[in-house]
Design a protein around this motif. Structure first.
Motif, PDB file in Angstrom:
ATOM      1  N   TYR A 147      -2.001  13.374   5.641  1.00  0.00           N
ATOM      2  CA  TYR A 147      -1.382  14.561   6.245  1.00  0.00           C
ATOM      3  C   TYR A 147      -0.965  15.551   5.161  1.00  0.00           C
ATOM      4  N   ASP A 148      -0.304  15.062   4.129  1.00  0.00           N
ATOM      5  CA  ASP A 148       0.240  15.939   3.084  1.00  0.00           C
ATOM      6  C   ASP A 148      -0.849  16.683   2.316  1.00  0.00           C
ATOM      7  N   VAL A 149      -1.897  15.969   1.888  1.00  0.00           N
ATOM      8  CA  VAL A 149      -2.924  16.621   1.075  1.00  0.00           C
ATOM      9  C   VAL A 149      -3.751  17.585   1.924  1.00  0.00           C
ATOM     10  N   ALA A 150      -3.990  17.214   3.175  1.00  0.00           N
ATOM     11  CA  ALA A 150      -4.743  18.106   4.058  1.00  0.00           C
ATOM     12  C   ALA A 150      -3.926  19.357   4.380  1.00  0.00           C
ATOM     13  N   LYS A 151      -2.657  19.172   4.655  1.00  0.00           N
ATOM     14  CA  LYS A 151      -1.802  20.324   4.975  1.00  0.00           C
ATOM     15  C   LYS A 151      -1.710  21.277   3.797  1.00  0.00           C
ATOM     16  N   GLU A 167      -0.466  19.537  15.215  1.00  0.00           N
ATOM     17  CA  GLU A 167       0.700  20.362  14.900  1.00  0.00           C
ATOM     18  C   GLU A 167       0.317  21.820  14.639  1.00  0.00           C
ATOM     19  N   GLN A 168      -0.807  22.023  13.932  1.00  0.00           N
ATOM     20  CA  GLN A 168      -1.229  23.372  13.563  1.00  0.00           C
ATOM     21  C   GLN A 168      -2.183  23.992  14.587  1.00  0.00           C
ATOM     22  N   GLU A 169      -2.498  23.205  15.624  1.00  0.00           N
ATOM     23  CA  GLU A 169      -3.414  23.659  16.684  1.00  0.00           C
ATOM     24  C   GLU A 169      -4.747  24.123  16.094  1.00  0.00           C
ATOM     25  N   LEU A 170      -5.327  23.249  15.260  1.00  0.00           N
ATOM     26  CA  LEU A 170      -6.588  23.564  14.591  1.00  0.00           C
ATOM     27  C   LEU A 170      -7.727  22.732  15.182  1.00  0.00           C
ATOM     28  N   PRO A 171      -8.873  23.332  15.456  1.00  0.00           N
ATOM     29  CA  PRO A 171     -10.043  22.550  15.864  1.00  0.00           C
ATOM     30  C   PRO A 171     -10.399  21.535  14.769  1.00  0.00           C
ATOM     31  N   TRP A 216       0.840  -1.190   0.000  1.00  0.00           N
ATOM     32  CA  TRP A 216       0.000   0.000   0.000  1.00  0.00           C
ATOM     33  C   TRP A 216       0.872   1.235   0.000  1.00  0.00           C
ATOM     34  N   ILE A 217       0.268   2.417  -0.019  1.00  0.00           N
ATOM     35  CA  ILE A 217       1.015   3.647   0.126  1.00  0.00           C
ATOM     36  C   ILE A 217       1.049   4.004   1.609  1.00  0.00           C
ATOM     37  N   ASP A 218       1.835   5.003   1.969  1.00  0.00           N
ATOM     38  CA  ASP A 218       1.843   5.488   3.345  1.00  0.00           C
ATOM     39  C   ASP A 218       0.585   6.321   3.546  1.00  0.00           C
ATOM     40  N   GLN A 219      -0.470   5.672   4.010  1.00  0.00           N
ATOM     41  CA  GLN A 219      -1.783   6.309   4.112  1.00  0.00           C
ATOM     42  C   GLN A 219      -1.776   7.490   5.075  1.00  0.00           C
ATOM     43  N   GLU A 220      -1.091   7.351   6.199  1.00  0.00           N
ATOM     44  CA  GLU A 220      -1.053   8.433   7.186  1.00  0.00           C
ATOM     45  C   GLU A 220      -0.378   9.673   6.598  1.00  0.00           C
ATOM     46  N   LYS A 221       0.784   9.488   5.995  1.00  0.00           N
ATOM     47  CA  LYS A 221       1.526  10.623   5.447  1.00  0.00           C
ATOM     48  C   LYS A 221       0.782  11.272   4.278  1.00  0.00           C
ATOM     49  N   ALA A 222       0.161  10.430   3.436  1.00  0.00           N
ATOM     50  CA  ALA A 222      -0.573  10.964   2.289  1.00  0.00           C
ATOM     51  C   ALA A 222      -1.737  11.837   2.742  1.00  0.00           C
ATOM     52  N   TYR A 260      -8.587  -0.506   7.575  1.00  0.00           N
ATOM     53  CA  TYR A 260      -7.182  -0.221   7.829  1.00  0.00           C
ATOM     54  C   TYR A 260      -6.788   1.148   7.284  1.00  0.00           C
ATOM     55  N   VAL A 261      -7.226   1.473   6.063  1.00  0.00           N
ATOM     56  CA  VAL A 261      -6.867   2.772   5.494  1.00  0.00           C
ATOM     57  C   VAL A 261      -7.535   3.902   6.275  1.00  0.00           C
ATOM     58  N   THR A 262      -8.742   3.657   6.773  1.00  0.00           N
ATOM     59  CA  THR A 262      -9.439   4.674   7.568  1.00  0.00           C
ATOM     60  C   THR A 262      -8.638   5.024   8.815  1.00  0.00           C
ATOM     61  N   ASP A 263      -8.156   4.013   9.507  1.00  0.00           N
ATOM     62  CA  ASP A 263      -7.381   4.245  10.730  1.00  0.00           C
ATOM     63  C   ASP A 263      -6.112   5.043  10.448  1.00  0.00           C
ATOM     64  N   GLU A 264      -5.418   4.688   9.365  1.00  0.00           N
ATOM     65  CA  GLU A 264      -4.165   5.375   9.049  1.00  0.00           C
ATOM     66  C   GLU A 264      -4.420   6.819   8.625  1.00  0.00           C
ATOM     67  N   ARG A 265      -5.459   7.045   7.846  1.00  0.00           N
ATOM     68  CA  ARG A 265      -5.762   8.408   7.402  1.00  0.00           C
ATOM     69  C   ARG A 265      -6.214   9.276   8.573  1.00  0.00           C
ATOM     70  N   LEU A 266      -6.905   8.668   9.523  1.00  0.00           N
ATOM     71  CA  LEU A 266      -7.286   9.405  10.734  1.00  0.00           C
ATOM     72  C   LEU A 266      -6.038   9.857  11.503  1.00  0.00           C
ATOM     73  N   LYS A 267      -5.036   9.011  11.559  1.00  0.00           N
ATOM     74  CA  LYS A 267      -3.789   9.396  12.224  1.00  0.00           C
ATOM     75  C   LYS A 267      -3.178  10.618  11.550  1.00  0.00           C
ATOM     76  N   GLY A 268      -3.233  10.639  10.211  1.00  0.00           N
ATOM     77  CA  GLY A 268      -2.659  11.742   9.468  1.00  0.00           C
ATOM     78  C   GLY A 268      -3.353  13.063   9.736  1.00  0.00           C
ATOM     79  N   ILE A 269      -4.683  13.070   9.736  1.00  0.00           N
ATOM     80  CA  ILE A 269      -5.413  14.321   9.939  1.00  0.00           C
ATOM     81  C   ILE A 269      -5.292  14.782  11.395  1.00  0.00           C
ATOM     82  N   ARG A 270      -5.259  13.846  12.321  1.00  0.00           N
ATOM     83  CA  ARG A 270      -5.097  14.219  13.726  1.00  0.00           C
ATOM     84  C   ARG A 270      -3.711  14.814  13.977  1.00  0.00           C
ATOM     85  N   ARG A 271      -2.699  14.265  13.317  1.00  0.00           N
ATOM     86  CA  ARG A 271      -1.345  14.812  13.470  1.00  0.00           C
ATOM     87  C   ARG A 271      -1.288  16.242  12.946  1.00  0.00           C
TER      88      ARG A 271
END
Length: 329
Positions: free
Chosen positions: A172-176, A212-216, A164-170, A197-208
């Motif tokens: 994070y990157d597109v949201a940022k 980091e940006q202190e956003l609600p 698979w791809i790095d779901q968490e980083k992907a 599985y992809v849902t869990d990893e993508r959730l980690k990315g958006i939460r990170r």
């Protein structure tokens, strides 16, 4: 050449008992299974279904296992790309491929699934779209009877590889990228299916990103549904600055809702499906090469069939801004 008769003699059981163990029939004691499997290992016995596949002109027969239960009329592109990539690469590598759908295995026990696959002379599988709730598939992987490549599921053992791809980083990157471009101060995040599985990893990315940006951050489950995303956008988007979606289909639903509400909110998706270009608005997304992923999965399965051990493979992705002119032929 070692025969099933030799295995029966070594194990001290009847030939029919060996056959039952090899074909995973129920009502065989664990002690008997242990004796037969030990004899198989000691004699290096290869069952006929596997031997036939290995000795033929083709190097093996593999099953492409797809989950079509979540497909809508709006988007079946991903599964079609998976099929095209799998079949094309399998032909090049002299592998025979059959397509099996989750619905064909529904309500079957693990023993019935194994018997079905063995009856089709399957030596390896590529599994797409497996969730944490697919218990039979998990047991199939744990049994290590077949060589398996799991796409978008981080499961690895001696006989199983994950790709698979790095779901968490992907995520994070597109949201940022979207948040920074629009100087957004709060996020509505539409997640995918629960227990995915992809849902869990993508959730980690958006939460990170939010931390980091202190956003609600408001998270709601969109279930990869265009309709669900549309409804959630109507309900929550007015009070948030950006809508981040865990799939392009949900991004399209969110964008259509915003248009009907006559308000602007930047929206980003995930996957890079062609349909994104017809949404009427340009949106950031993560483009996955589904055909390429499937092709690499076949290559990895061939390596496993040739004696390799399971491993995790992480592929590249790219951030794109989907436009109509990029997708028309």
């Amino acid at each position: 050449m070692v025969s099933i008769k030799d295995v029966a003699k070594q194990a001290g059981v009847a030939i029919s008992t060996v056959s039952k163990v090899l074909n995973n029939y129920p009502n065989v004691s664990e002690e008997t299974k242990k004796k037969v499997n030990q004899a198989v290992e000691e004699l290096n016995f290869v069952p006929n279904s596997v031997a036939a596949a290995l000795s033929s002109k083709q190097s093996g027969r593999v099953a492409l296992l797809l989950n079509l239960s979540n497909v809508t009329q709006a988007v079946d592109e991903i599964n079609m790309q998976y099929m095209a990539g799998t079949i094309g690469q399998a032909v090049d590598m002299n592998l025979d491929v059959i397509t099996v759908f989750y619905s064909m295995l529904k309500n079957k026990s693990i023993e019935e699934v194994i018997r079905y696959l063995q009856s089709q002379s399957i030596t390896g599988l590529i599994i797409f779209g497996m969730s944490k709730e697919d218990k039979v598939l998990h047991r199939l992987i744990e049994a290590q009877i077949f060589k398996i490549v799991a796409v978008d599921a981080p499961i690895v053992n001696e006989s199983t590889s994950s790709i698979w791809i790095d779901q968490e980083k992907a995520q994070y990157d597109v949201a940022k990228k979207t948040v920074m471009e629009n100087k957004s101060k709060s996020i509505l995040y539409l997640a995918g299916k629960k227990n995915g599985y992809v849902t869990d990893e993508r959730l980690k990315g958006i939460r990170r990103l939010a931390q980091e940006q202190e956003l609600p951050l408001l998270i709601r489950n969109g279930e990869f549904s265009e309709l669900q995303a549309r409804n959630l956008t109507f309900r929550y988007a007015r009070n948030k600055d950006v809508v981040v979606c865990a799939s392009d289909l949900m991004a399209i639903g969110a964008m259509k809702a915003l248009t009907e509400m006559d308000i602007f909110r930047p929206v980003c998706g995930f996957d890079g499906i062609t349909l994104m270009g017809y949404a009427g608005k340009q949106m950031n997304t993560v483009r996955q090469n589904f055909k390429g992923i499937a092709s690499d999965a076949v290559k990895e399965l061939k390596r496993l069939l040739e004696g390799g051990e399971g491993q995790q493979i992480v592929l590249d992705y790219e951030l794109v801004r989907m436009k109509y002119m990029d997708i028309i032929c």
